[in-house]
Write a protein that holds these residues in place. Sequence first.
Motif, PDB file in Angstrom:
ATOM      1  N   GLY A  31      44.935  28.156  54.765  1.00 14.94           N
ATOM      2  CA  GLY A  31      44.070  29.108  55.422  1.00 14.94           C
ATOM      3  C   GLY A  31      43.158  28.452  56.432  1.00 14.94           C
ATOM      4  N   ALA A  32      42.474  29.276  57.220  1.00  9.79           N
ATOM      5  CA  ALA A  32      41.567  28.758  58.241  1.00  9.79           C
ATOM      6  C   ALA A  32      40.396  27.996  57.645  1.00  9.79           C
ATOM      7  CB  ALA A  32      41.045  29.915  59.101  1.00  9.79           C
ATOM      8  N   ASP A  33      40.113  28.229  56.349  1.00  6.28           N
ATOM      9  CA  ASP A  33      39.035  27.501  55.682  1.00  6.28           C
ATOM     10  C   ASP A  33      39.501  26.195  55.065  1.00  6.28           C
ATOM     11  OD1 ASP A  33      40.563  28.566  53.673  1.00  6.28           O
ATOM     12  OD2 ASP A  33      38.920  29.573  52.632  1.00  6.28           O
ATOM     13  N   GLY A  34      40.780  25.830  55.304  1.00 12.13           N
ATOM     14  CA  GLY A  34      41.308  24.582  54.791  1.00 12.13           C
ATOM     15  C   GLY A  34      41.806  24.651  53.369  1.00 12.13           C
ATOM     16  N   LEU A  35      41.848  25.852  52.774  1.00  9.67           N
ATOM     17  CA  LEU A  35      42.292  26.014  51.393  1.00  9.67           C
ATOM     18  C   LEU A  35      43.637  26.735  51.345  1.00  9.67           C
ATOM     19  CD1 LEU A  35      38.944  27.029  49.665  1.00  9.67           C
ATOM     20  CD2 LEU A  35      40.020  24.767  49.759  1.00  9.67           C
ATOM     21  N   PRO A  36      44.486  26.373  50.387  1.00 15.58           N
ATOM     22  CA  PRO A  36      45.815  26.994  50.308  1.00 15.58           C
ATOM     23  C   PRO A  36      45.786  28.373  49.657  1.00 15.58           C
ATOM     24  CG  PRO A  36      45.565  25.343  48.598  1.00 15.58           C
ATOM     25  CD  PRO A  36      44.335  25.262  49.440  1.00 15.58           C
ATOM     26  N   ASP A  37      46.716  29.215  50.083  1.00 13.71           N
ATOM     27  CA  ASP A  37      46.967  30.489  49.423  1.00 13.71           C
ATOM     28  C   ASP A  37      48.445  30.784  49.562  1.00 13.71           C
ATOM     29  OD1 ASP A  37      47.525  32.101  51.872  1.00 13.71           O
ATOM     30  OD2 ASP A  37      45.395  31.804  52.295  1.00 13.71           O
ATOM     31  N   PHE A  38      48.869  31.943  49.058  1.00 13.43           N
ATOM     32  CA  PHE A  38      50.287  32.291  49.083  1.00 13.43           C
ATOM     33  C   PHE A  38      50.555  33.576  49.874  1.00 13.43           C
ATOM     34  CE2 PHE A  38      49.850  29.246  45.766  1.00 13.43           C
ATOM     35  CZ  PHE A  38      51.030  28.518  45.792  1.00 13.43           C
ATOM     36  N   GLY A  39      49.681  33.840  50.871  1.00 18.42           N
ATOM     37  CA  GLY A  39      49.988  34.884  51.835  1.00 18.42           C
ATOM     38  C   GLY A  39      49.111  36.108  51.816  1.00 18.42           C
ATOM     39  N   ASP A  40      48.459  36.418  50.682  1.00 20.83           N
ATOM     40  CA  ASP A  40      47.643  37.623  50.593  1.00 20.83           C
ATOM     41  C   ASP A  40      46.500  37.369  49.628  1.00 20.83           C
ATOM     42  OD1 ASP A  40      46.495  40.127  50.196  1.00 20.83           O
ATOM     43  OD2 ASP A  40      48.407  41.191  50.240  1.00 20.83           O
ATOM     44  N   ARG A  41      45.382  36.921  50.136  1.00 15.73           N
ATOM     45  CA  ARG A  41      44.283  36.506  49.264  1.00 15.73           C
ATOM     46  C   ARG A  41      43.706  37.651  48.439  1.00 15.73           C
ATOM     47  NH1 ARG A  41      40.694  31.514  51.712  1.00 15.73           N
ATOM     48  NH2 ARG A  41      42.448  30.201  52.319  1.00 15.73           N
ATOM     49  N   ARG A  42      43.644  38.833  49.017  1.00 13.65           N
ATOM     50  CA  ARG A  42      43.080  39.951  48.260  1.00 13.65           C
ATOM     51  C   ARG A  42      44.003  40.308  47.088  1.00 13.65           C
ATOM     52  NH1 ARG A  42      37.844  41.532  49.309  1.00 13.65           N
ATOM     53  NH2 ARG A  42      38.268  41.771  51.516  1.00 13.65           N
ATOM     54  N   ALA A  43      45.302  40.333  47.324  1.00 10.21           N
ATOM     55  CA  ALA A  43      46.244  40.625  46.242  1.00 10.21           C
ATOM     56  C   ALA A  43      46.235  39.516  45.195  1.00 10.21           C
ATOM     57  CB  ALA A  43      47.649  40.800  46.806  1.00 10.21           C
ATOM     58  N   GLU A  44      46.066  38.283  45.636  1.00  9.21           N
ATOM     59  CA  GLU A  44      46.004  37.169  44.696  1.00  9.21           C
ATOM     60  C   GLU A  44      44.744  37.253  43.842  1.00  9.21           C
ATOM     61  OE1 GLU A  44      46.642  33.554  46.999  1.00  9.21           O
ATOM     62  OE2 GLU A  44      48.264  34.588  48.069  1.00  9.21           O
ATOM     63  N   ALA A  45      43.644  37.720  44.448  1.00 11.31           N
ATOM     64  CA  ALA A  45      42.411  37.915  43.683  1.00 11.31           C
ATOM     65  C   ALA A  45      42.610  38.965  42.603  1.00 11.31           C
ATOM     66  CB  ALA A  45      41.273  38.323  44.620  1.00 11.31           C
ATOM     67  N   ALA A  46      43.306  40.064  42.945  1.00  7.07           N
ATOM     68  CA  ALA A  46      43.590  41.105  41.960  1.00  7.07           C
ATOM     69  C   ALA A  46      44.447  40.561  40.824  1.00  7.07           C
ATOM     70  CB  ALA A  46      44.279  42.287  42.634  1.00  7.07           C
ATOM     71  N   ALA A  47      45.439  39.763  41.165  1.00  8.52           N
ATOM     72  CA  ALA A  47      46.312  39.182  40.143  1.00  8.52           C
ATOM     73  C   ALA A  47      45.527  38.255  39.223  1.00  8.52           C
ATOM     74  CB  ALA A  47      47.453  38.423  40.810  1.00  8.52           C
ATOM     75  N   ALA A  48      44.579  37.514  39.780  1.00 14.18           N
ATOM     76  CA  ALA A  48      43.811  36.565  38.977  1.00 14.18           C
ATOM     77  C   ALA A  48      42.964  37.248  37.917  1.00 14.18           C
ATOM     78  CB  ALA A  48      42.914  35.725  39.891  1.00 14.18           C
ATOM     79  N   LEU A  49      42.644  38.531  38.118  1.00 14.78           N
ATOM     80  CA  LEU A  49      41.833  39.254  37.148  1.00 14.78           C
ATOM     81  C   LEU A  49      42.660  40.101  36.195  1.00 14.78           C
ATOM     82  CD1 LEU A  49      38.830  40.455  39.339  1.00 14.78           C
ATOM     83  CD2 LEU A  49      39.184  38.279  38.163  1.00 14.78           C
ATOM     84  N   ALA A  50      43.971  40.207  36.442  1.00 14.46           N
ATOM     85  CA  ALA A  50      44.763  41.134  35.641  1.00 14.46           C
ATOM     86  C   ALA A  50      46.008  40.531  35.018  1.00 14.46           C
ATOM     87  CB  ALA A  50      45.162  42.336  36.509  1.00 14.46           C
ATOM     88  N   SER A  51      46.459  39.389  35.486  1.00 11.37           N
ATOM     89  CA  SER A  51      47.732  38.857  35.007  1.00 11.37           C
ATOM     90  C   SER A  51      47.650  37.346  34.875  1.00 11.37           C
ATOM     91  CB  SER A  51      48.860  39.258  35.969  1.00 11.37           C
ATOM     92  OG  SER A  51      48.604  38.782  37.278  1.00 11.37           O
ATOM     93  N   ASP A  52      48.746  36.738  34.522  1.00  8.72           N
ATOM     94  CA  ASP A  52      48.797  35.287  34.380  1.00  8.72           C
ATOM     95  C   ASP A  52      49.012  34.642  35.748  1.00  8.72           C
ATOM     96  OD1 ASP A  52      48.607  35.489  31.560  1.00  8.72           O
ATOM     97  OD2 ASP A  52      50.748  35.954  31.480  1.00  8.72           O
TER      98      ASP A  52
END
Length: 352
Positions: A31-52
């Motif tokens: 990402g532009a902040d120098g941190l990795p993600d997998f394409g959709d940070r908002r969806a990844e945030a939702a997954a982090a609170l609901a799934s493994d």
Amino acid sequence: MNNLTLADNASAALGFPPGFDWLDTVGARLGADGLPDFGDRRAEAAAALASDVVAPLADRGSLRVRGADADAFLQGQLSNDLRELTPTRGQLTSYSNPKGRVLAIFAAIRAGDEIWMETSRSLLAATLKRLKMFVMRSKVQLDDAGSDVVSIGIAGPNADRVLDAAGLLVPSVLCLCAEVDGIVVMRRRGPQNRYTLHGPAARLAALWPTLAAHARPVGTEAWRLTDILAGFPALHPETAEQHVAQMMNLDKLEGVSFSKGCYPGQEIVARLHYLGNLKRRMFVARTPAGTVVRGAPIVVAGGEGQAVGDVLDHALHPEGGQALLVVLQTAQAEAGDLRIGSSEGPAVDVLR
């Protein structure tokens, strides 16, 4: 998009952080902040609170401490009691200046004859340089562990099964550690099951496909969201040396010993503890919209504009806006309209 510092831009230009250059082979992007993600940070945030989920902790690095005097040296520098640090028991601890203001927060792990101290990568070099100033004649070596010790996180309702599928032991108690073939697993605080894995980058990279087969890969910011909602603080250059340990709830998080010997800032920390006149504490909060930067002041809308607190950390919230850790005057935590930056700034809703 969050405001970027020069350090953030430099990180993005250089590529993945040290020890995580393998992430591009498993579908991660930078990402532009120098941190990795997998394409959709908002969806990844939702997954982090609901799934493994499994996440690279690319914003973290580790100091490595070794030598005959390693324990004695750290005992005289850190807020927690190193005598309680064992191969099966990690701990939260902090490093302060003589005025009691915290310079860095660590998750400490004993691995063989070494002590690994995970902290914010953005503070690692400065913290290492400062600690080395006090080594003097002590038989102790301190260095940046680099790719020899990196961290990934696993969280979710079935996180223990994810570890089991990877052939790793499952610590059952907060801060309990378990080592399997050079990888140390530490149980972390949180409403859901949370664990961190620590070890050589090559070993964790080889283990990633197995973990990713049982948990969704998410970016570093998604893991930070779980830290924030668990009330687990991290410091960054914008927020270092601003608060005493208790203001960030490190006493409540078992990161401070009040029975050990002296260390930098100990007199200030002890005075606040025994006199009971602490006026600021850390709270979990949320802002529905707007740009947020670490260290931004928090004011009361309609007031005189004087800061009653500041933003310690933030991460995208899946329902919009940002989850926050804020340090506030306790008298203002349940007050009316709190805003970030100015009376017209984003609203702050204190959750707990």
